[in-house]
Design a protein around this motif. Structure first.
Motif, PDB file in Angstrom:
ATOM      1  N   UNK A   1       0.845  -1.195   0.000  1.00 48.84           N
ATOM      2  CA  UNK A   1       0.000   0.000   0.000  1.00 48.84           C
ATOM      3  C   UNK A   1       0.876   1.238   0.000  1.00 48.84           C
ATOM      4  N   UNK A   2       0.368   2.299  -0.579  1.00 47.62           N
ATOM      5  CA  UNK A   2       1.013   3.615  -0.547  1.00 47.62           C
ATOM      6  C   UNK A   2       0.005   4.549   0.115  1.00 47.62           C
ATOM      7  N   UNK A   3       0.248   4.869   1.389  1.00 48.41           N
ATOM      8  CA  UNK A   3      -0.699   5.688   2.141  1.00 48.41           C
ATOM      9  C   UNK A   3      -0.361   7.175   2.087  1.00 48.41           C
ATOM     10  N   UNK A   4       0.903   7.505   1.772  1.00 49.13           N
ATOM     11  CA  UNK A   4       1.307   8.909   1.733  1.00 49.13           C
ATOM     12  C   UNK A   4       2.212   9.150   0.525  1.00 49.13           C
ATOM     13  N   UNK A   5       1.625   9.520  -0.616  1.00 46.81           N
ATOM     14  CA  UNK A   5       2.416   9.749  -1.830  1.00 46.81           C
ATOM     15  C   UNK A   5       3.487  10.832  -1.665  1.00 46.81           C
ATOM     16  N   UNK A   6       3.273  11.804  -0.794  1.00 50.95           N
ATOM     17  CA  UNK A   6       4.278  12.855  -0.579  1.00 50.95           C
ATOM     18  C   UNK A   6       5.526  12.283   0.094  1.00 50.95           C
ATOM     19  N   UNK A   7       5.340  11.403   1.065  1.00 52.50           N
ATOM     20  CA  UNK A   7       6.495  10.767   1.704  1.00 52.50           C
ATOM     21  C   UNK A   7       7.221   9.875   0.707  1.00 52.50           C
ATOM     22  N   UNK A   8       6.470   9.193  -0.127  1.00 52.21           N
ATOM     23  CA  UNK A   8       7.084   8.343  -1.149  1.00 52.21           C
ATOM     24  C   UNK A   8       7.885   9.185  -2.133  1.00 52.21           C
ATOM     25  N   UNK A   9       7.372  10.341  -2.514  1.00 54.07           N
ATOM     26  CA  UNK A   9       8.099  11.235  -3.431  1.00 54.07           C
ATOM     27  C   UNK A   9       9.385  11.735  -2.786  1.00 54.07           C
ATOM     28  N   UNK A  10       9.338  12.054  -1.498  1.00 56.12           N
ATOM     29  CA  UNK A  10      10.539  12.508  -0.788  1.00 56.12           C
ATOM     30  C   UNK A  10      11.569  11.378  -0.719  1.00 56.12           C
ATOM     31  N   UNK A  11      11.099  10.173  -0.484  1.00 57.97           N
ATOM     32  CA  UNK A  11      11.970   8.997  -0.471  1.00 57.97           C
ATOM     33  C   UNK A  11      12.621   8.795  -1.840  1.00 57.97           C
ATOM     34  N   UNK A  12      11.820   8.839  -2.895  1.00 58.69           N
ATOM     35  CA  UNK A  12      12.339   8.643  -4.253  1.00 58.69           C
ATOM     36  C   UNK A  12      13.452   9.626  -4.573  1.00 58.69           C
ATOM     37  N   UNK A  13      13.267  10.866  -4.153  1.00 61.18           N
ATOM     38  CA  UNK A  13      14.247  11.915  -4.439  1.00 61.18           C
ATOM     39  C   UNK A  13      15.596  11.612  -3.791  1.00 61.18           C
ATOM     40  N   UNK A  14      15.562  11.001  -2.613  1.00 67.04           N
ATOM     41  CA  UNK A  14      16.795  10.677  -1.893  1.00 67.04           C
ATOM     42  C   UNK A  14      17.326   9.278  -2.220  1.00 67.04           C
ATOM     43  N   UNK A  15      16.425   8.333  -2.410  1.00 65.93           N
ATOM     44  CA  UNK A  15      16.839   6.940  -2.592  1.00 65.93           C
ATOM     45  C   UNK A  15      17.569   6.711  -3.911  1.00 65.93           C
ATOM     46  N   UNK A  16      17.097   7.314  -4.987  1.00 63.99           N
ATOM     47  CA  UNK A  16      17.745   7.116  -6.289  1.00 63.99           C
ATOM     48  C   UNK A  16      19.227   7.443  -6.268  1.00 63.99           C
ATOM     49  N   UNK A  17      19.596   8.658  -5.841  1.00 64.96           N
ATOM     50  CA  UNK A  17      21.022   8.987  -5.773  1.00 64.96           C
ATOM     51  C   UNK A  17      21.797   8.115  -4.782  1.00 64.96           C
ATOM     52  N   UNK A  18      21.167   7.730  -3.663  1.00 61.95           N
ATOM     53  CA  UNK A  18      21.839   6.877  -2.676  1.00 61.95           C
ATOM     54  C   UNK A  18      22.159   5.511  -3.269  1.00 61.95           C
TER      55      UNK A  18
ATOM     56  N   UNK B   1      24.451   5.662   5.121  1.00 59.36           N
ATOM     57  CA  UNK B   1      23.831   6.863   5.706  1.00 59.36           C
ATOM     58  C   UNK B   1      22.869   7.519   4.723  1.00 59.36           C
ATOM     59  N   UNK B   2      23.236   7.549   3.449  1.00 56.05           N
ATOM     60  CA  UNK B   2      22.386   8.194   2.441  1.00 56.05           C
ATOM     61  C   UNK B   2      21.060   7.458   2.296  1.00 56.05           C
ATOM     62  N   UNK B   3      21.098   6.112   2.300  1.00 52.81           N
ATOM     63  CA  UNK B   3      19.842   5.378   2.169  1.00 52.81           C
ATOM     64  C   UNK B   3      19.031   5.447   3.457  1.00 52.81           C
ATOM     65  N   UNK B   4      19.683   5.487   4.584  1.00 53.65           N
ATOM     66  CA  UNK B   4      18.970   5.632   5.855  1.00 53.65           C
ATOM     67  C   UNK B   4      18.218   6.963   5.905  1.00 53.65           C
ATOM     68  N   UNK B   5      18.790   7.993   5.310  1.00 55.35           N
ATOM     69  CA  UNK B   5      18.104   9.288   5.213  1.00 55.35           C
ATOM     70  C   UNK B   5      16.838   9.149   4.349  1.00 55.35           C
ATOM     71  N   UNK B   6      16.948   8.401   3.267  1.00 57.79           N
ATOM     72  CA  UNK B   6      15.777   8.172   2.412  1.00 57.79           C
ATOM     73  C   UNK B   6      14.693   7.411   3.175  1.00 57.79           C
ATOM     74  N   UNK B   7      15.090   6.412   3.936  1.00 55.37           N
ATOM     75  CA  UNK B   7      14.119   5.649   4.727  1.00 55.37           C
ATOM     76  C   UNK B   7      13.425   6.521   5.767  1.00 55.37           C
ATOM     77  N   UNK B   8      14.172   7.440   6.366  1.00 57.96           N
ATOM     78  CA  UNK B   8      13.576   8.356   7.345  1.00 57.96           C
ATOM     79  C   UNK B   8      12.513   9.221   6.682  1.00 57.96           C
ATOM     80  N   UNK B   9      12.759   9.649   5.448  1.00 59.29           N
ATOM     81  CA  UNK B   9      11.783  10.461   4.719  1.00 59.29           C
ATOM     82  C   UNK B   9      10.543   9.629   4.366  1.00 59.29           C
ATOM     83  N   UNK B  10      10.737   8.355   4.083  1.00 57.94           N
ATOM     84  CA  UNK B  10       9.624   7.474   3.743  1.00 57.94           C
ATOM     85  C   UNK B  10       8.760   7.193   4.963  1.00 57.94           C
TER      86      UNK B  10
END
Length: 98
Positions: free
Chosen positions: A12-29, A74-83
């Protein structure tokens, strides 16, 4: 040396904004850790058995150890925190057979 893979199936995707923030960080990580995207969020999915035809991601690394290290970076952990709690997903790191 067998490759390593991240397999992420979203239930499930309950918060598309959090997912978008995660995507922005996770890709580069993931790229910085040597990961290569093989199946993206917009790829077609056919689900069977107990599967859900929702977003599915497949990422390849040169080794299983590299895949594990990328998840712990650390970079991916930051993405997880945003998610945070924005999705429910099944995330696995799998060792390839060759």
């Amino acid at each position: 040396m067998p490759k390593g893979y991240w397999v992420s199936s979203y239930r499930t995707i309950s918060d598309p904004e959090k997912l978008a923030a995660y995507d922005k960080l996770a890709g580069p990580a993931v790229e910085a850790a040597g990961g290569r995207l093989l199946a993206a969020r917009d790829s077609r999915v056919v689900a069977h058995d107990a599967g859900i035809a929702e977003r599915t991601i497949l990422i390849e690394f040169d080794s299983f150890e590299q895949a594990v290290a990328a998840r712990e970076s650390a970079a991916y952990q930051e993405a997880l925190a945003a998610l945070s709690d924005g999705v429910e997903r099944d995330f696995r790191i799998v060792e390839g057979t060759d």
